[in-house]
Motif scaffolding. Structure first.
Motif, PDB file in Angstrom:
ATOM      1  N   PHE A 250       3.466  17.667  -7.986  1.00 28.65           N
ATOM      2  CA  PHE A 250       4.507  16.667  -8.279  1.00 28.65           C
ATOM      3  C   PHE A 250       4.504  16.381  -9.781  1.00 28.65           C
ATOM      4  O   PHE A 250       5.493  16.592 -10.463  1.00 28.65           O
ATOM      5  N   HIS A 251       3.393  15.886 -10.282  1.00 26.63           N
ATOM      6  CA  HIS A 251       3.171  15.688 -11.723  1.00 26.63           C
ATOM      7  C   HIS A 251       4.375  15.016 -12.392  1.00 26.63           C
ATOM      8  O   HIS A 251       4.886  15.473 -13.416  1.00 26.63           O
ATOM      9  N   LEU A 252       4.849  13.934 -11.775  1.00 28.58           N
ATOM     10  CA  LEU A 252       5.972  13.203 -12.345  1.00 28.58           C
ATOM     11  C   LEU A 252       5.521  12.223 -13.426  1.00 28.58           C
ATOM     12  O   LEU A 252       6.314  11.818 -14.274  1.00 28.58           O
ATOM     13  N   VAL A 253       4.238  11.829 -13.370  1.00 30.32           N
ATOM     14  CA  VAL A 253       3.686  10.887 -14.333  1.00 30.32           C
ATOM     15  C   VAL A 253       2.353  11.422 -14.827  1.00 30.32           C
ATOM     16  O   VAL A 253       1.595  12.010 -14.065  1.00 30.32           O
ATOM     17  N   ASP A 254       2.099  11.263 -16.096  1.00 31.08           N
ATOM     18  CA  ASP A 254       0.789  11.633 -16.644  1.00 31.08           C
ATOM     19  C   ASP A 254       0.266  10.469 -17.479  1.00 31.08           C
ATOM     20  O   ASP A 254       0.908   9.426 -17.591  1.00 31.08           O
ATOM     21  N   SER A 255      -0.908  10.667 -18.050  1.00 32.95           N
ATOM     22  CA  SER A 255      -1.554   9.564 -18.771  1.00 32.95           C
ATOM     23  C   SER A 255      -0.728   9.109 -19.978  1.00 32.95           C
ATOM     24  O   SER A 255      -0.686   7.917 -20.301  1.00 32.95           O
ATOM     25  N   LYS A 256      -0.053  10.065 -20.645  1.00 38.74           N
ATOM     26  CA  LYS A 256       0.748   9.698 -21.819  1.00 38.74           C
ATOM     27  C   LYS A 256       1.934   8.832 -21.420  1.00 38.74           C
ATOM     28  O   LYS A 256       2.239   7.831 -22.069  1.00 38.74           O
ATOM     29  N   LYS A 257       2.611   9.221 -20.335  1.00 36.03           N
ATOM     30  CA  LYS A 257       3.750   8.421 -19.878  1.00 36.03           C
ATOM     31  C   LYS A 257       3.292   7.064 -19.368  1.00 36.03           C
ATOM     32  O   LYS A 257       3.950   6.042 -19.587  1.00 36.03           O
ATOM     33  N   PHE A 258       2.152   7.063 -18.688  1.00 33.59           N
ATOM     34  CA  PHE A 258       1.634   5.808 -18.144  1.00 33.59           C
ATOM     35  C   PHE A 258       1.305   4.833 -19.270  1.00 33.59           C
ATOM     36  O   PHE A 258       1.504   3.621 -19.139  1.00 33.59           O
ATOM     37  N   ALA A 259       0.810   5.373 -20.380  1.00 32.80           N
ATOM     38  CA  ALA A 259       0.426   4.529 -21.517  1.00 32.80           C
ATOM     39  C   ALA A 259       1.634   3.881 -22.180  1.00 32.80           C
ATOM     40  O   ALA A 259       1.502   2.867 -22.875  1.00 32.80           O
ATOM     41  N   THR A 260       2.837   4.434 -21.962  1.00 33.18           N
ATOM     42  CA  THR A 260       4.040   3.874 -22.588  1.00 33.18           C
ATOM     43  C   THR A 260       4.751   2.847 -21.706  1.00 33.18           C
ATOM     44  O   THR A 260       5.771   2.289 -22.111  1.00 33.18           O
ATOM     45  N   LEU A 261       4.214   2.603 -20.491  1.00 28.03           N
ATOM     46  CA  LEU A 261       4.854   1.633 -19.602  1.00 28.03           C
ATOM     47  C   LEU A 261       4.838   0.239 -20.224  1.00 28.03           C
ATOM     48  O   LEU A 261       3.850  -0.180 -20.824  1.00 28.03           O
TER      49      LEU A 261
ATOM     50  N   TRP B 148       0.833  -1.206   0.000  1.00 28.73           N
ATOM     51  CA  TRP B 148       0.000   0.000   0.000  1.00 28.73           C
ATOM     52  C   TRP B 148       0.870   1.259   0.000  1.00 28.73           C
ATOM     53  O   TRP B 148       0.530   2.267  -0.635  1.00 28.73           O
ATOM     54  N   ILE B 149       1.991   1.212   0.707  1.00 29.17           N
ATOM     55  CA  ILE B 149       2.898   2.373   0.743  1.00 29.17           C
ATOM     56  C   ILE B 149       3.413   2.691  -0.654  1.00 29.17           C
ATOM     57  O   ILE B 149       3.410   3.846  -1.095  1.00 29.17           O
ATOM     58  N   MET B 150       3.835   1.661  -1.379  1.00 27.55           N
ATOM     59  CA  MET B 150       4.372   1.875  -2.728  1.00 27.55           C
ATOM     60  C   MET B 150       3.284   2.388  -3.672  1.00 27.55           C
ATOM     61  O   MET B 150       3.538   3.261  -4.516  1.00 27.55           O
ATOM     62  N   MET B 151       2.073   1.868  -3.518  1.00 28.54           N
ATOM     63  CA  MET B 151       0.973   2.344  -4.353  1.00 28.54           C
ATOM     64  C   MET B 151       0.638   3.803  -4.043  1.00 28.54           C
ATOM     65  O   MET B 151       0.349   4.598  -4.949  1.00 28.54           O
ATOM     66  N   LEU B 152       0.692   4.161  -2.750  1.00 34.92           N
ATOM     67  CA  LEU B 152       0.383   5.530  -2.349  1.00 34.92           C
ATOM     68  C   LEU B 152       1.404   6.512  -2.914  1.00 34.92           C
ATOM     69  O   LEU B 152       1.028   7.574  -3.452  1.00 34.92           O
ATOM     70  N   VAL B 153       2.673   6.172  -2.826  1.00 36.79           N
ATOM     71  CA  VAL B 153       3.715   7.052  -3.368  1.00 36.79           C
ATOM     72  C   VAL B 153       3.572   7.171  -4.886  1.00 36.79           C
ATOM     73  O   VAL B 153       3.752   8.248  -5.468  1.00 36.79           O
ATOM     74  N   GLY B 154       3.238   6.056  -5.536  1.00 39.38           N
ATOM     75  CA  GLY B 154       2.992   6.110  -6.977  1.00 39.38           C
ATOM     76  C   GLY B 154       1.832   7.027  -7.318  1.00 39.38           C
ATOM     77  O   GLY B 154       1.885   7.797  -8.284  1.00 39.38           O
ATOM     78  N   PHE B 155       0.776   6.983  -6.491  1.00 38.60           N
ATOM     79  CA  PHE B 155      -0.392   7.852  -6.701  1.00 38.60           C
ATOM     80  C   PHE B 155      -0.013   9.326  -6.542  1.00 38.60           C
ATOM     81  O   PHE B 155      -0.440  10.182  -7.325  1.00 38.60           O
ATOM     82  N   ILE B 156       0.815   9.617  -5.528  1.00 39.62           N
ATOM     83  CA  ILE B 156       1.223  11.007  -5.280  1.00 39.62           C
ATOM     84  C   ILE B 156       1.976  11.572  -6.479  1.00 39.62           C
ATOM     85  O   ILE B 156       1.876  12.768  -6.785  1.00 39.62           O
ATOM     86  N   SER B 157       2.711  10.724  -7.185  1.00 44.92           N
ATOM     87  CA  SER B 157       3.494  11.212  -8.326  1.00 44.92           C
ATOM     88  C   SER B 157       2.623  11.748  -9.455  1.00 44.92           C
ATOM     89  O   SER B 157       3.096  12.479 -10.321  1.00 44.92           O
ATOM     90  N   PHE B 158       1.317  11.392  -9.438  1.00 38.83           N
ATOM     91  CA  PHE B 158       0.390  11.919 -10.444  1.00 38.83           C
ATOM     92  C   PHE B 158      -0.180  13.286 -10.062  1.00 38.83           C
ATOM     93  O   PHE B 158      -0.703  14.006 -10.916  1.00 38.83           O
ATOM     94  N   LEU B 159      -0.130  13.644  -8.772  1.00 33.79           N
ATOM     95  CA  LEU B 159      -0.847  14.817  -8.278  1.00 33.79           C
ATOM     96  C   LEU B 159      -0.222  16.122  -8.744  1.00 33.79           C
ATOM     97  O   LEU B 159       0.997  16.197  -8.986  1.00 33.79           O
ATOM     98  N   PRO B 160      -1.047  17.186  -8.865  1.00 35.84           N
ATOM     99  CA  PRO B 160      -0.496  18.513  -9.154  1.00 35.84           C
ATOM    100  C   PRO B 160       0.512  18.910  -8.085  1.00 35.84           C
ATOM    101  O   PRO B 160       0.333  18.621  -6.904  1.00 35.84           O
TER     102      PRO B 160
END
Length: 297
Positions: free
Chosen positions: A138-149, A124-136
């Motif tokens: 931080f904005h480290l990941v967006d839908s376009k980058k996620f689609a290229t995983l 859950w900790i790793m998922m939470l930190v991953g979620f935070i990276s999407f937030l305004p």
């Protein structure tokens, strides 16, 4: 496929693979085995696993490099220091996004190391930190980058995990436990660890590490419970056994390094045969006493 090329590539593999055994989240098979132990009633926190396993993994990795150099004895090695410094200088200063990512990584490690105190599961900790990276902000990941995983590795791990689930559903795990029990019964805790290590070495020819731990971890925990010993040290021993490779197909990361074409198969087999003997000696002479001191036994 010179000795020097083989040495460099194998050293790179050892640097990646060895330390993973010292971290609860270091590799898919490590995390999975600890989660399966938890399902069998044997719980260990991220921090306790770190205390019990990180120093052994560091020693194992360092001595693996020593074995590599002694076996290969490369005659000519290029001094890459100038090249590395030049490439590092071209990176320039850290960007704002890199600083944000570093901050999140530090928070992630701190939360994982203190999971026994706050009680939040590492997943859950790793998922939470991953979620935070999407937030305004931080904005480290967006839908376009996620689609290229590349989800291939995820599907591979899930496929291997399904082998263990299938084994449990069909009763194969019980059969494995019954087959292993005569080998472990009536032996000391040290011999239980040695047998678990050798079992890992043997099963590596048939299953990937993730598939192996998903099949054998719970039966091993059941056997340990029957024998009245802790399942932690035998499971750690199994993981070290599963880290011994002779042929490239035995582990995806191992195969990736070999597929570069720089490693001669003969050199590969020589190094890892000696490394397997080193691992067994370390298990008996160093790891087992250390695990006794740190509460794994």
């Amino acid at each position: 496929r010179t000795r020097e090329a083989s040495t460099l590539l194998i050293a790179g593999y050892i640097a990646v693979s060895g330390p993973r055994l010292g971290l609860y989240t270091g590799g898919g098979e490590v995390t999975l085995s600890m989660q399966l132990l938890a399902s069998a009633g044997v719980n260990i926190s991220w921090f306790d696993y770190f205390i019990q396993c990180y120093l052994p993994s560091a020693l194992y990795s360092a001595l693996s490099i020593v074995v590599l150099v002694l076996v290969m004895r490369p005659k000519t090695m290029t001094n890459a220091r100038d090249y590395i410094e030049e490439q590092y200088a071209q990176l320039g200063p850290m960007s704002i996004k890199e600083k944000k990512a570093t901050f999140l990584f530090i928070i992630l490690v701190l939360l994982m190391m203190t999971d026994k105190y706050h009680g939040i599961d590492t997943g859950w900790i790793m998922m939470l930190v991953g979620f935070i990276s999407f937030l305004p902000g931080f904005h480290l990941v967006d839908s376009k980058k996620f689609a290229t995983l590349n989800l291939t590795s995820v599907l591979f791990v899930v496929g291997c995990m399904s082998i263990g689930a299938g084994a449990q559903a069909t009763g194969v795990d019980v059969m494995c436990a019954e087959a292993l029990k005569p080998l472990l019964s009536g032996t000391s805790e040290l011999m239980t660890c040695v047998t678990s290590f050798l079992a890992g070495v043997g099963v590596n020819f048939l299953l990937t590490p993730v598939a192996a731990v998903s099949t054998f971890t719970v039966p091993l925990a059941q056997i340990a419970d029957t024998l009245g010993v802790s399942a932690l040290a035998p499971t750690y021993s199994l993981l070290y056994g599963l880290d011994q490779y002779i042929l490239p197909y035995e582990y995806a990361v191992f195969l990736y390094f070999f597929s570069t074409g720089y490693i001669h198969l003969k050199n590969l087999m020589q190094v890892f045969a000696v490394r397997a003997l080193l691992a067994l000696i370390l298990l008996v002479a160093v790891f087992y006493p250390y695990w006794c001191l740190t509460g794994a036994i």
